[in-house]
Scaffold this active site. Structure first.
Site, mmCIF file in Angstrom:
data_model
loop_
_atom_site.group_PDB
_atom_site.id
_atom_site.type_symbol
_atom_site.label_atom_id
_atom_site.label_comp_id
_atom_site.label_asym_id
_atom_site.label_seq_id
_atom_site.Cartn_x
_atom_site.Cartn_y
_atom_site.Cartn_z
ATOM 1 N N HIS A 92 0.822 -1.212 0.000
ATOM 2 C CA HIS A 92 0.000 0.000 0.000
ATOM 3 C C HIS A 92 0.858 1.266 0.000
ATOM 4 O O HIS A 92 0.504 2.266 -0.639
ATOM 5 C CB HIS A 92 -0.947 -0.018 1.204
ATOM 6 N N ARG A 131 11.726 15.832 8.973
ATOM 7 C CA ARG A 131 11.601 16.560 7.709
ATOM 8 C C ARG A 131 10.470 17.571 7.682
ATOM 9 O O ARG A 131 10.401 18.421 6.794
ATOM 10 C CB ARG A 131 11.397 15.551 6.570
#
Length: 153
Positions: A92, A131
């Protein structure tokens, strides 16, 4: 002069721009941080707060259709996609990462509109957290730079 570099790297001017942001709610703590950093940087670059529209969708796969709807309005100078896909144990991850990226790119090319794709894809939550602020700021800088460049071209 033919071939001269007309780009003004580092001179980013967001004054007068209308920006649309589509944010996925999946992994919301990450996408909220992306959004906060993005909006703060847009404002620092001169984009007025009332010229920044924010929309949320369930997840990364829904981002392209919302971007497309915004692009069709012919109101925005640029769009920003904010999402976070963290690898799991199944295929997925690849499906969502690849298809959402392809959809975002398609909107940019079909509508000749700068679209910053900041659907971050990471191996784990720690990488996403590391991030989130930088990538949010990057999104703002990318769309302003591309708007400035396209105005020059």
């Amino acid at each position: 002069m033919f071939g001269a570099d007309k780009g003004k790297a580092g001179e980013l001017d967001g004054k007068g721009l209308y920006i649309g942001i589509v944010q996925a709610r999946f992994n919301e703590s990450i996408t909220n941080a992306l959004h906060e950093a993005c909006v703060a940087e847009l404002k620092a670059l001169g984009v007025e707060e009332d010229r920044i529209d924010h929309f949320t969708v369930p997840g990364a796969l829904e981002i392209p259709v919302a971007l497309q709807a915004l692009a069709e309005k012919d109101h925005y100078d640029a769009l920003i996609a904010l999402g976070c896909v963290i690898r799991g144990e199944t295929y997925h991850f690849e499906l969502v990462a690849n298809e959402s990226a392809a959809g975002v790119t398609r909107v940019a090319l079909d509508y000749h509109l700068p679209v910053a794709n900041v659907i971050i894809t990471t191996e784990n939550l720690e990488q996403a957290v590391a991030r989130q602020s930088d990538k949010g700021r990057d999104a703002a800088r990318v769309v302003v730079e591309m708007c400035n460049l396209l105005d020059e071209i």
